[in-house]
Design an enzyme around this catalytic site. Structure first.
Site, PDB file in Angstrom:
ATOM      1  N   LYS A   9      67.219 110.033  16.174  1.00  0.00           N
ATOM      2  CA  LYS A   9      65.997 110.416  15.808  1.00  0.00           C
ATOM      3  C   LYS A   9      65.067 110.540  16.684  1.00  0.00           C
ATOM      4  CE  LYS A   9      63.944 110.375  11.520  1.00  0.00           C
ATOM      5  NZ  LYS A   9      64.504 110.812  10.207  1.00  0.00           N
ATOM      6  N   ASP A  13      61.355 116.065   9.199  1.00  0.00           N
ATOM      7  CA  ASP A  13      61.026 114.435   8.612  1.00  0.00           C
ATOM      8  C   ASP A  13      59.805 114.589   8.190  1.00  0.00           C
ATOM      9  OD1 ASP A  13      62.559 111.712   8.375  1.00  0.00           O
ATOM     10  OD2 ASP A  13      60.380 111.277   9.155  1.00  0.00           O
TER      11      ASP A  13
END
Ligand code: NDP
Length: 447
Positions: A128, A168
């Site tokens: 991430k 995201d």
């Protein structure tokens, strides 16, 4: 020392080694907390310290991102990429641009991503990244310059077989376009597989935009089916009004549910006739506006600045905004108001106390790493299409997504039952996700 004490001491050690990162601590407790029965049955995992190893990222990259705004003022942000685990495939996980981003947030997201990606069974590892850059109120040019500056460093760490970012919070198709463009310019390679969430005209998969929200609705439908129920006629709340929320609302409505409220970080909108999705899309996708404008377009709807969406009575709650948006008090209120199912569209939207309260009350909880896995699963389908230089029709991708969500649901249920926690999807998701990664780590030797 009993095994359950081992789980506790592993968590304590992780917390000690990673001070000042409460979201990461919370995620580790939430995941590792389910492992006692697994470690009991598999002493080799204890001996090889697989849990301790999985809690330590392979690599953490922090970098400066300097860019100038439209007035020529220089800004300095921080960029992050945490490459957490590659036992099952290249690191895979989105980029978040939001002022709250710091290492602890990126690590919690990357950690959860390992198990989520494992559940999809599509050969992707966990990672991430993101930045504390706030795209809100920035012009297209400013966003482009930021994305280019960000990618000028990140490009050296990613690749179709190494690490594949996606979107995201704060990162949608616009930002991915700018970042992909900069990657292409620096490397002189049109490497489709280095990013997912691309535009459908240049290597993106149809249905990727819709996938997280659609997948969430499919997962909730499966949970309700087990109880002999469905979304038909159910009153639903969806927090947020971004990518995940919009397509969750759409699919829930198609499946017969009635979504009466959604929100953004400024407030909530309540429409007892059911949220008009076209209006939300026009405001959020078209004009990048605020959800307050919904009440201007629909006079009967009510906008409450601030406000708590979870105070509204519902059968199904779908948190699709951000972490820790449902606390213990919210969970209590939802249960009192007759909520029977919670589907986590956002990552870690419920605190561990809230989840415990839901489970004790018999509420079906679809945990994020299972219920929102449709997004990353469809990203993996995008990678497959890129590798084959082909593009599949929308309906084909959507049908695959539906199958994947059914499989994930079944996998979670089976693992939960096998390890003595029937009906507990969270335990099932953690255990099933972990076992695949753990087997691969053992097979690949000590690292
Ligand atoms: P978007 O940026 O498209 O939308 C986020 C929405 O949540 C906005 O309405 C935003 O409101 C609201 N929000 C964000 N932060 C806060 C906050 N601190 N408090 C209140 N509201 C907030 O993001 P996505 O829809 O992509 O992501 C939403 C969630 O889903 C995240 O947790 C993400 O990690 C998760 N997720 C996303 C996937 C994807 O494919 N996009 C895949 C799997 C999970 P505002 O505009 O006011 O900030």
């Amino acid at each position: 020392m009993g095994i359950s004490t081992d789980v506790e001491s592993i968590c304590e050690e992780v917390i000690r080694r990673n001070p000042g990162e409460p979201e990461f601590h919370q995620a580790v407790r939430e995941v590792v907390g389910s492992f006692a029965p697994v470690l009991d049955r598999h002493p080799e995992l204890v001996e090889e310290k697989v849990v301790e190893r999985i809690c330590e990222p392979d690599r953490q990259i922090l970098f400066r991102v300097a860019w100038d705004d439209d007035e020529g003022q220089v800004h300095v942000n921080r960029g992050f990429r945490v490459e957490f685990n590659s036992a099952l495939g290249p690191y895979k996980g989105g980029l978040r641009f939001h002022p709250s981003v710091y290492l602890g947030i990126v690590k919690f997201l990357g950690f959860e991503q390992i198990f989520k990606n494992s559940l999809t069974n599509l050969g992707i590892g966990g990672g991430k990244g993101g930045s504390d850059f706030d795209p809100k109120g920035r012009s297209d040019d400013e966003v482009m310059r930021f994305c280019q500056a960000f990618m000028t460093e990140l490009y050296r760490h990613i690749g179709a077989n190494t690490d594949v970012p996606a979107g995201d919070i704060g990162v949608g198709s616009r930002e991915i376009g700018y970042m992909f463009g900069q990657y292409k310019r620096i490397t002189n390679r049109f490497e489709s597989g280095v990013f997912t969430g691309k535009g459908p005209g240049w290597g993106g998969s149809l249905a990727r935009t819709e996938a997280t929200g659609y997948g969430l609705a499919y997962f909730v439908q499966e949970m309700l089916k087990v109880r002999g129920e469905s979304l038909e006629g159910k009153t639903c709340l969806v927090s947020g009004s971004g990518n995940v929320a919009v397509y969750a609302i759409q699919k829930v409505q198609e499946l017969g549910g009635k979504v009466v409220a959604c929100s953004d970080s400024d407030g909530i909108v309540y429409d007892e006739r059911g949220i008009e999705l076209d209006t939300v899309r026009r405001i959020k996708e078209g004009e990048r506006g605020r959800i307050a404008e919904y009440a201007d377009a629909h006079k009967h709807a009510r906008y409450t600045p601030g406000g708590n969406i979870w105070d509204i009575p519902c059968h199904v709650a779908l948190p699709c905004a951000t972490q820790n948006e449902i606390g213990k008090g919210d969970a209590k209120k939802l249960v009192e108001n007759g909520c029977v199912a919670v589907g986590e569209g956002a990552n870690m939207p419920s605190t561990n106390e809230a989840i415990r309260l839901f489970l004790d009350a018999g509420v079906a909880v679809g945990p994020a790493k299972a219920a929102n896995a449709g997004g990353v699963a469809t990203s993996a389908l995008e990678m497959q299409q890129n590798a084959g230089r082909t593009a599949w029709p929308f309906e084909y991708v959507d049908e695959k997504l539906r199958e994947i969500m059914r499989d994930i649901h079944a996998t979670c249920r089976e693992a939960a039952a096998e390890y003595g926690a029937p009906g507990n999807y969270l335990a099932g998701a953690n255990i099933a996700g972990f076992m695949r990664v753990a087997r691969a780590m053992l097979a690949q030797g000590l690292a």
